[in-house]
Scaffold this motif. Structure first.
Motif, mmCIF file in Angstrom:
data_model
loop_
_atom_site.group_PDB
_atom_site.id
_atom_site.type_symbol
_atom_site.label_atom_id
_atom_site.label_comp_id
_atom_site.label_asym_id
_atom_site.label_seq_id
_atom_site.Cartn_x
_atom_site.Cartn_y
_atom_site.Cartn_z
ATOM 1 N N ARG A 33 46.400 43.273 73.744
ATOM 2 C CA ARG A 33 45.670 44.038 72.725
ATOM 3 C C ARG A 33 46.592 44.996 71.979
ATOM 4 N N LEU A 34 47.523 45.635 72.700
ATOM 5 C CA LEU A 34 48.462 46.539 72.036
ATOM 6 C C LEU A 34 49.321 45.791 71.027
ATOM 7 N N GLY A 36 48.408 43.120 69.387
ATOM 8 C CA GLY A 36 47.528 42.835 68.257
ATOM 9 C C GLY A 36 47.291 44.044 67.375
ATOM 10 N N LEU A 37 47.328 45.230 67.948
ATOM 11 C CA LEU A 37 47.117 46.457 67.184
ATOM 12 C C LEU A 37 48.367 46.902 66.430
ATOM 13 N N TYR A 39 51.359 48.085 67.867
ATOM 14 C CA TYR A 39 52.213 49.089 68.490
ATOM 15 C C TYR A 39 53.630 48.529 68.663
ATOM 16 N N LEU A 312 41.430 51.648 75.857
ATOM 17 C CA LEU A 312 41.799 50.768 74.754
ATOM 18 C C LEU A 312 41.250 51.293 73.432
ATOM 19 N N LYS A 313 40.022 51.817 73.450
ATOM 20 C CA LYS A 313 39.433 52.353 72.214
ATOM 21 C C LYS A 313 40.259 53.520 71.686
ATOM 22 N N TYR A 315 43.482 53.883 71.782
ATOM 23 C CA TYR A 315 44.601 53.305 71.037
ATOM 24 C C TYR A 315 44.115 52.649 69.739
ATOM 25 N N GLU A 316 42.953 52.063 69.775
ATOM 26 C CA GLU A 316 42.404 51.446 68.563
ATOM 27 C C GLU A 316 42.078 52.495 67.502
ATOM 28 N N GLN A 319 45.183 53.657 65.883
ATOM 29 C CA GLN A 319 45.686 52.642 64.961
ATOM 30 C C GLN A 319 44.863 52.574 63.674
ATOM 31 N N GLN A 320 43.566 52.746 63.786
ATOM 32 C CA GLN A 320 42.681 52.635 62.627
ATOM 33 C C GLN A 320 42.750 53.849 61.703
#
Length: 328
Positions: A33-34, A36-37, A39, A312-313, A315-316, A319-320
């Motif tokens: 996931r990281l 994909g975001l 990082y 995870l949220k 970090y999301e 990113q957002q």
């Protein structure tokens, strides 16, 4: 607004009532996931004999994540040099770098990585804590073995982890990029980085001072939710202030019912003020302030919260809502 790349530190917390195997499963999904975001890098910390943090070797987690990803940089944050033969560190991370397109980092720290004296002695095969000279020798030997013994290309990117001016001095002397543990010793950050810049000596590894700071970051939709998520780690930190590493990572509900002494509450509030907790707007403001104050080239976020989805949220949300430049 943040203008430097963002990375992540994985400390592999083991939640109250969960199994270490569940944490390992989460680390796999987290790496995917990281990446994909967007990082830049993901590092794994070395810890031992703690009910709150899994004793998962960074080299193993790095190898596993590298096989499941294709672009994110991966590595140790860090391996603790006094516990390992320098030539083995060079061979292990050199092999990983050659296998995975040069996206492997070798972050080296001092440790001990445990609060249990018997475990610390077992890791050192009965020896006591490493002296300053022994540590310097271990780091220097690891770098030398990378060049002289590991006949592979490309080599891993070495970093020196530090939480003090002494560590910063060694990074400057050896010409290594520094990863400073602001999330552990925030009061040392500015003085140590000033020393690093002033005494830096260019090397084959790094031509100019290069600084990453690691910041405890909990980002949620609201400040109230961020405070709730921070509760479990506050309980663990209160125990660590007493030199105790035998506390399990509690649930947010257990943390909410925990009573802190006045001294603990003051210490935790002082620590929290130097990290980044809250809504995306407040986290952005705080991280921007830290970059301005430290001149950091990169920020590494560590988010020790109970629920994997909430971690995870965080970090999301960063990113957002916060500008994250792509790697150069």
């Amino acid at each position: 607004m943040i203008t430097v790349p963002l990375s992540a530190l994985e400390v592999a917390t083991v939640q109250e009532g969960a199994r270490a195997a569940d944490t390992l499963r989460d680390t796999t999904e987290f790496a995917r996931r990281l990446e994909g975001l967007g990082y830049l890098r993901l590092w794994y910390a070395e810890h031992h004999h703690s009910p709150a943090i899994g004793a998962f070797p960074p080299v193993v987690l790095t190898a596993h994540a590298a096989a499941l990803t294709s672009s994110i940089r991966l590595g140790s944050g860090g391996v603790l040099a006094p516990h390992h033969a320098p030539i083995m560190l060079a061979e292990q991370f050199g092999t990983l770098a050659a296998l995975h397109g040069g996206r492997i980092d070798l972050g080296i720290g001092r440790g001990p990585g445990t609060f249990d004296e018997a475990t610390a002695r077992a890791l050192r095969r009965g020896a006591g804590p490493a002296t300053d000279d022994e540590y310097r020798s271990d780091v220097s030997a690891t770098l030398r073995h990378l060049v002289d013994e590991v006949v592979l290309d490309p080599l891993p990117e070495p970093w020196l982890l530090s939480s003090s001016t002494a560590g910063a001095a060694l990074a400057a002397e050896l010409g290594l990029p520094i990863a400073f543990a602001h999330h552990i010793r925030p009061d040392n950050t500015l003085a140590a980085l000033d020393h690093y810049r002033e005494h830096f000596s260019p090397s084959r590894w790094c031509e100019r001072p290069r600084i990453l700071i690691c910041v405890e970051t909990i980002c949620a939709d609201t400040q109230r939710e961020a405070d709730r998520l921070a509760g479990p780690m506050n309980v663990v930190k209160a125990a660590l202030l007493k030199g105790r590493g035998d506390i399990a990572f509690p649930t947010p509900e257990q943390a909410a019912a925990h009573s802190f002494t006045d001294e603990e509450a003051r210490a935790l509030a002082g620590f929290r003020a130097q990290q980044a907790y809250g809504s995306p707007e407040s986290v952005d403001k705080r991280l921007t302030e830290l970059v301005g104050a430290t001149g950091a080239d990169e920020l590494m976020l560590v988010t020790p919260v109970y629920e994997f989805a909430a971690r995870l949220k965080s970090y999301e949300l960063v990113q957002q809502h916060i500008a994250v430049p792509t790697a150069s």
